[in-house]
Motif scaffolding. Structure first.
Motif, PDB file in Angstrom:
ATOM      1  N   ASP A  70     117.294  59.279  46.182  1.00  0.00           N
ATOM      2  CA  ASP A  70     118.177  58.231  45.682  1.00  0.00           C
ATOM      3  C   ASP A  70     119.580  58.826  45.499  1.00  0.00           C
ATOM      4  OD1 ASP A  70     119.637  56.409  44.162  1.00  0.00           O
ATOM      5  OD2 ASP A  70     117.914  55.786  42.972  1.00  0.00           O
ATOM      6  N   PRO A  71     120.594  58.322  46.232  1.00  0.00           N
ATOM      7  CA  PRO A  71     121.941  58.894  46.110  1.00  0.00           C
ATOM      8  C   PRO A  71     122.517  58.830  44.704  1.00  0.00           C
ATOM      9  CG  PRO A  71     121.792  57.463  48.042  1.00  0.00           C
ATOM     10  CD  PRO A  71     120.534  57.256  47.257  1.00  0.00           C
ATOM     11  N   ALA A  72     122.105  57.822  43.925  1.00  0.00           N
ATOM     12  CA  ALA A  72     122.633  57.700  42.560  1.00  0.00           C
ATOM     13  C   ALA A  72     121.910  58.621  41.589  1.00  0.00           C
ATOM     14  CB  ALA A  72     122.526  56.250  42.093  1.00  0.00           C
ATOM     15  N   ALA A  73     120.579  58.702  41.714  1.00  0.00           N
ATOM     16  CA  ALA A  73     119.785  59.478  40.761  1.00  0.00           C
ATOM     17  C   ALA A  73     119.749  60.964  41.103  1.00  0.00           C
ATOM     18  CB  ALA A  73     118.363  58.928  40.705  1.00  0.00           C
ATOM     19  N   ASP A  74     119.829  61.291  42.391  1.00  0.00           N
ATOM     20  CA  ASP A  74     119.708  62.695  42.800  1.00  0.00           C
ATOM     21  C   ASP A  74     120.697  63.003  43.924  1.00  0.00           C
ATOM     22  OD1 ASP A  74     118.873  65.261  43.076  1.00  0.00           O
ATOM     23  OD2 ASP A  74     116.790  64.798  43.599  1.00  0.00           O
ATOM     24  N   PRO A  75     121.991  62.917  43.628  1.00  0.00           N
ATOM     25  CA  PRO A  75     122.999  63.115  44.682  1.00  0.00           C
ATOM     26  C   PRO A  75     122.958  64.496  45.312  1.00  0.00           C
ATOM     27  CG  PRO A  75     124.021  63.087  42.508  1.00  0.00           C
ATOM     28  CD  PRO A  75     122.609  62.655  42.320  1.00  0.00           C
ATOM     29  N   GLN A  76     122.602  65.514  44.535  1.00  0.00           N
ATOM     30  CA  GLN A  76     122.585  66.865  45.090  1.00  0.00           C
ATOM     31  C   GLN A  76     121.519  67.009  46.181  1.00  0.00           C
ATOM     32  OE1 GLN A  76     125.765  67.781  43.927  1.00  0.00           O
ATOM     33  NE2 GLN A  76     124.739  69.698  44.452  1.00  0.00           N
ATOM     34  N   ALA A  77     120.371  66.370  45.976  1.00  0.00           N
ATOM     35  CA  ALA A  77     119.316  66.427  46.993  1.00  0.00           C
ATOM     36  C   ALA A  77     119.763  65.719  48.265  1.00  0.00           C
ATOM     37  CB  ALA A  77     118.034  65.792  46.454  1.00  0.00           C
ATOM     38  N   VAL A  78     120.483  64.610  48.117  1.00  0.00           N
ATOM     39  CA  VAL A  78     121.004  63.910  49.296  1.00  0.00           C
ATOM     40  C   VAL A  78     122.020  64.781  50.016  1.00  0.00           C
ATOM     41  CG1 VAL A  78     122.345  61.923  50.087  1.00  0.00           C
ATOM     42  CG2 VAL A  78     120.573  61.617  48.354  1.00  0.00           C
ATOM     43  N   ARG A  79     122.928  65.386  49.262  1.00  0.00           N
ATOM     44  CA  ARG A  79     123.978  66.212  49.879  1.00  0.00           C
ATOM     45  C   ARG A  79     123.401  67.406  50.615  1.00  0.00           C
ATOM     46  NH1 ARG A  79     127.258  65.779  44.285  1.00  0.00           N
ATOM     47  NH2 ARG A  79     127.967  63.612  44.550  1.00  0.00           N
ATOM     48  N   ALA A  80     122.267  67.911  50.126  1.00  0.00           N
ATOM     49  CA  ALA A  80     121.638  69.049  50.795  1.00  0.00           C
ATOM     50  C   ALA A  80     121.026  68.654  52.132  1.00  0.00           C
ATOM     51  CB  ALA A  80     120.559  69.644  49.893  1.00  0.00           C
ATOM     52  N   ALA A  81     120.759  67.361  52.312  1.00  0.00           N
ATOM     53  CA  ALA A  81     120.081  66.898  53.527  1.00  0.00           C
ATOM     54  C   ALA A  81     121.027  66.345  54.566  1.00  0.00           C
ATOM     55  CB  ALA A  81     119.054  65.819  53.159  1.00  0.00           C
ATOM     56  N   ILE A  82     122.296  66.113  54.201  1.00  0.00           N
ATOM     57  CA  ILE A  82     123.195  65.388  55.100  1.00  0.00           C
ATOM     58  C   ILE A  82     124.413  66.211  55.495  1.00  0.00           C
ATOM     59  CG2 ILE A  82     122.499  63.205  54.036  1.00  0.00           C
ATOM     60  CD1 ILE A  82     125.304  63.133  52.705  1.00  0.00           C
ATOM     61  N   GLY A  83     125.070  65.730  56.544  1.00  0.00           N
ATOM     62  CA  GLY A  83     126.385  66.208  56.933  1.00  0.00           C
ATOM     63  C   GLY A  83     127.243  64.994  57.207  1.00  0.00           C
ATOM     64  N   VAL A  84     128.551  65.095  56.961  1.00  0.00           N
ATOM     65  CA  VAL A  84     129.446  63.948  57.125  1.00  0.00           C
ATOM     66  C   VAL A  84     130.675  64.378  57.920  1.00  0.00           C
ATOM     67  CG1 VAL A  84     130.807  62.161  55.987  1.00  0.00           C
ATOM     68  CG2 VAL A  84     128.711  63.014  54.899  1.00  0.00           C
ATOM     69  N   THR A  85     130.957  63.634  58.984  1.00  0.00           N
ATOM     70  CA  THR A  85     132.208  63.799  59.724  1.00  0.00           C
ATOM     71  C   THR A  85     132.952  62.483  59.624  1.00  0.00           C
ATOM     72  OG1 THR A  85     131.264  65.406  61.261  1.00  0.00           O
ATOM     73  CG2 THR A  85     133.261  64.282  61.954  1.00  0.00           C
ATOM     74  N   GLY A  86     134.065  62.488  58.903  1.00  0.00           N
ATOM     75  CA  GLY A  86     134.791  61.254  58.633  1.00  0.00           C
ATOM     76  C   GLY A  86     135.747  60.872  59.739  1.00  0.00           C
ATOM     77  N   GLN A  87     136.479  59.774  59.508  1.00  0.00           N
ATOM     78  CA  GLN A  87     137.445  59.297  60.492  1.00  0.00           C
ATOM     79  C   GLN A  87     138.559  60.315  60.696  1.00  0.00           C
ATOM     80  OE1 GLN A  87     138.946  55.303  59.872  1.00  0.00           O
ATOM     81  NE2 GLN A  87     137.085  54.707  58.789  1.00  0.00           N
ATOM     82  N   PHE A  88     138.889  61.033  59.638  1.00  0.00           N
ATOM     83  CA  PHE A  88     139.989  61.979  59.707  1.00  0.00           C
ATOM     84  C   PHE A  88     139.440  63.395  59.591  1.00  0.00           C
ATOM     85  CE2 PHE A  88     141.435  58.034  57.712  1.00  0.00           C
ATOM     86  CZ  PHE A  88     142.373  57.634  58.659  1.00  0.00           C
ATOM     87  N   SER A  89     139.930  64.256  60.437  1.00  0.00           N
ATOM     88  CA  SER A  89     139.391  65.609  60.543  1.00  0.00           C
ATOM     89  C   SER A  89     139.500  66.368  59.221  1.00  0.00           C
ATOM     90  CB  SER A  89     140.147  66.365  61.637  1.00  0.00           C
ATOM     91  OG  SER A  89     139.728  67.700  61.683  1.00  0.00           O
ATOM     92  N   ALA A  90     138.428  67.112  58.903  1.00  0.00           N
ATOM     93  CA  ALA A  90     138.425  67.966  57.717  1.00  0.00           C
ATOM     94  C   ALA A  90     138.881  69.380  58.050  1.00  0.00           C
ATOM     95  CB  ALA A  90     137.018  68.007  57.107  1.00  0.00           C
ATOM     96  N   VAL A  91     139.318  69.590  59.280  1.00  0.00           N
ATOM     97  CA  VAL A  91     139.747  70.915  59.723  1.00  0.00           C
ATOM     98  C   VAL A  91     141.059  71.301  59.048  1.00  0.00           C
ATOM     99  CG1 VAL A  91     140.554  72.216  61.742  1.00  0.00           C
ATOM    100  CG2 VAL A  91     138.562  70.711  61.936  1.00  0.00           C
ATOM    101  N   ASP A  92     141.140  72.528  58.577  1.00  0.00           N
ATOM    102  CA  ASP A  92     142.376  73.077  58.018  1.00  0.00           C
ATOM    103  C   ASP A  92     143.165  73.708  59.156  1.00  0.00           C
ATOM    104  OD1 ASP A  92     144.413  74.493  56.771  1.00  0.00           O
ATOM    105  OD2 ASP A  92     143.169  75.123  55.087  1.00  0.00           O
ATOM    106  N   GLY A  93     144.279  73.097  59.514  1.00  0.00           N
ATOM    107  CA  GLY A  93     145.055  73.576  60.656  1.00  0.00           C
ATOM    108  C   GLY A  93     145.760  74.893  60.435  1.00  0.00           C
ATOM    109  N   LEU A  94     145.883  75.332  59.173  1.00  0.00           N
ATOM    110  CA  LEU A  94     146.632  76.566  58.883  1.00  0.00           C
ATOM    111  C   LEU A  94     145.796  77.821  59.096  1.00  0.00           C
ATOM    112  CD1 LEU A  94     148.573  75.448  55.675  1.00  0.00           C
ATOM    113  CD2 LEU A  94     149.366  75.471  58.057  1.00  0.00           C
ATOM    114  N   ILE A  95     144.466  77.663  59.194  1.00  0.00           N
ATOM    115  CA  ILE A  95     143.618  78.824  59.423  1.00  0.00           C
ATOM    116  C   ILE A  95     142.921  78.669  60.775  1.00  0.00           C
ATOM    117  CG2 ILE A  95     143.284  79.257  56.968  1.00  0.00           C
ATOM    118  CD1 ILE A  95     140.587  77.895  57.104  1.00  0.00           C
TER     119      ILE A  95
END
Length: 323
Positions: A70-95
């Motif tokens: 349950d994302p509300a009751a156990d968000p950490q367990a959900v986060r451990a199981a998923i990966g997210v790539t959003g509309q905008f890149s999470a890449v740090d261009g400076l490194i």
């Protein structure tokens, strides 16, 4: 029975008096691609944010499970199981690309040795080894998106949310991204894909849900959705006016264009229907100079369900295939 990687019943989200998601149901089998298709403002990104624990659903929502949690009751367990790539890149261009990867490895609490091993493997898998030492700001759009997904995979997620991952990419980079997504699913990963590209959903998705005004207007496989829309036909073109007249007399339910010397016959485009039509032509001793099949595509489905004002981004694609 196939297990569900993502399940949501009556998912709701409002901001003040504006309802963004109005009680949608989702059931995503493990190891498949499920696409949320819709115009801007349909609620695609909001659904991803809720399922990936970035925001909460309204209290009136029903049960939600992501990876069995349950994302509300156990968000950490959900986060451990998923990966997210959003509309905008999470890449740090400076490194550098490699440093971006190693930073993700640190965030996932991998040991230095394990982090370097995973980084090297993923950089090679996504054809980024040669560019690994360059600042990510120097990467092309396609390279940045590949690096973005590689970073998402550092934690070996079994469920990945791809929120419009190919927006802004050129056709070659888009096709490369499609191949990456197919490979992920082959490895058993579940992908929830949001997109405005009708062709993308048709190419990749096992099932598609069309979102419109916060509700699911229709859901099914791409082929099931196409069958909801009438209008499939076969078009015959002739160069001989006599052959055109003979064919028009021999075939039933035709729409004829005497100026263009064409006939249009209603058809679902199936192999059986085409064989039946060809048999009738052979029996009558008729040979068309050109046969073209048109079957409803996801463009037609989208327009029928949401209206022409909601046209999403779409590469120019011919709707008829000459045979």
């Amino acid at each position: 029975m196939t297990s569900l990687a993502i399940a949501a019943n009556g998912l709701r989200k409002s901001y003040g008096d504006k309802t963004v998601l109005d009680g949608i149901d989702l059931a995503v089998p493990a190891g498949t691609v499920f696409s949320l298709l819709g115009p801007n403002g349909a609620g695609k990104t909001t659904a991803v944010k809720i399922l990936s624990t970035l925001i909460g659903a309204d209290p009136a929502s029903g049960e939600i499970r992501v990876g069995g949690h349950d994302p509300a009751a156990d968000p950490q367990a959900v986060r451990a199981a998923i990966g997210v790539t959003g509309q905008f890149s999470a890449v740090d261009g400076l490194i550098t690309g490699e440093e971006n990867m190693l930073l993700m490895a640190d965030l996932h609490h991998l040991t230095r040795r394990e982090g370097r091993r995973v980084t090297a493997e993923l950089l090679e898998r996504f054809d980024l080894t040669e560019a690994a030492g360059r600042p990510a700001a120097t990467y092309s759009g396609g390279m940045k998106r590949r690096l973005d997904i590689a970073m998402t995979l550092v934690g070996s997620p079994r469920i990945i949310f791809l929120d419009e991952p190919t927006t802004g990419l050129d056709p070659r980079s888009r096709h490369s991204m499609w191949q990456i997504i197919r490979e992920l699913v082959t490895d058993g990963v579940t992908v929830l894909l949001t997109t405005q590209y009708l062709e993308e959903a048709d190419e990749l998705a096992d099932r598609v849900a069309v979102l419109h005004n916060g509700k699911i207007a229709a859901e099914g496989t791409p082929e099931e959705l196409k069958r909801l829309i009438p209008g499939g036909h076969v078009r015959l073109r002739f160069t001989d006016p006599a052959a055109h007249r003979t064919a028009a007399s021999a075939l039933r339910e035709v729409t004829r264009d005497d100026e263009a010397l064409t006939l249009q016959i209603p058809s679902d485009g199936s192999q059986r229907a085409l064989r039946s039509l060809l048999d009738r032509l052979d029996t009558a001793g008729i040979e068309a100079d050109e046969l073209t099949v048109h079957t409803p595509d996801l463009d037609d489905v989208f327009f029928a369900l949401t209206g022409p004002a909601d046209i999403p981004n779409q590469p120019n694609q011919p709707k008829e295939n000459a045979r």
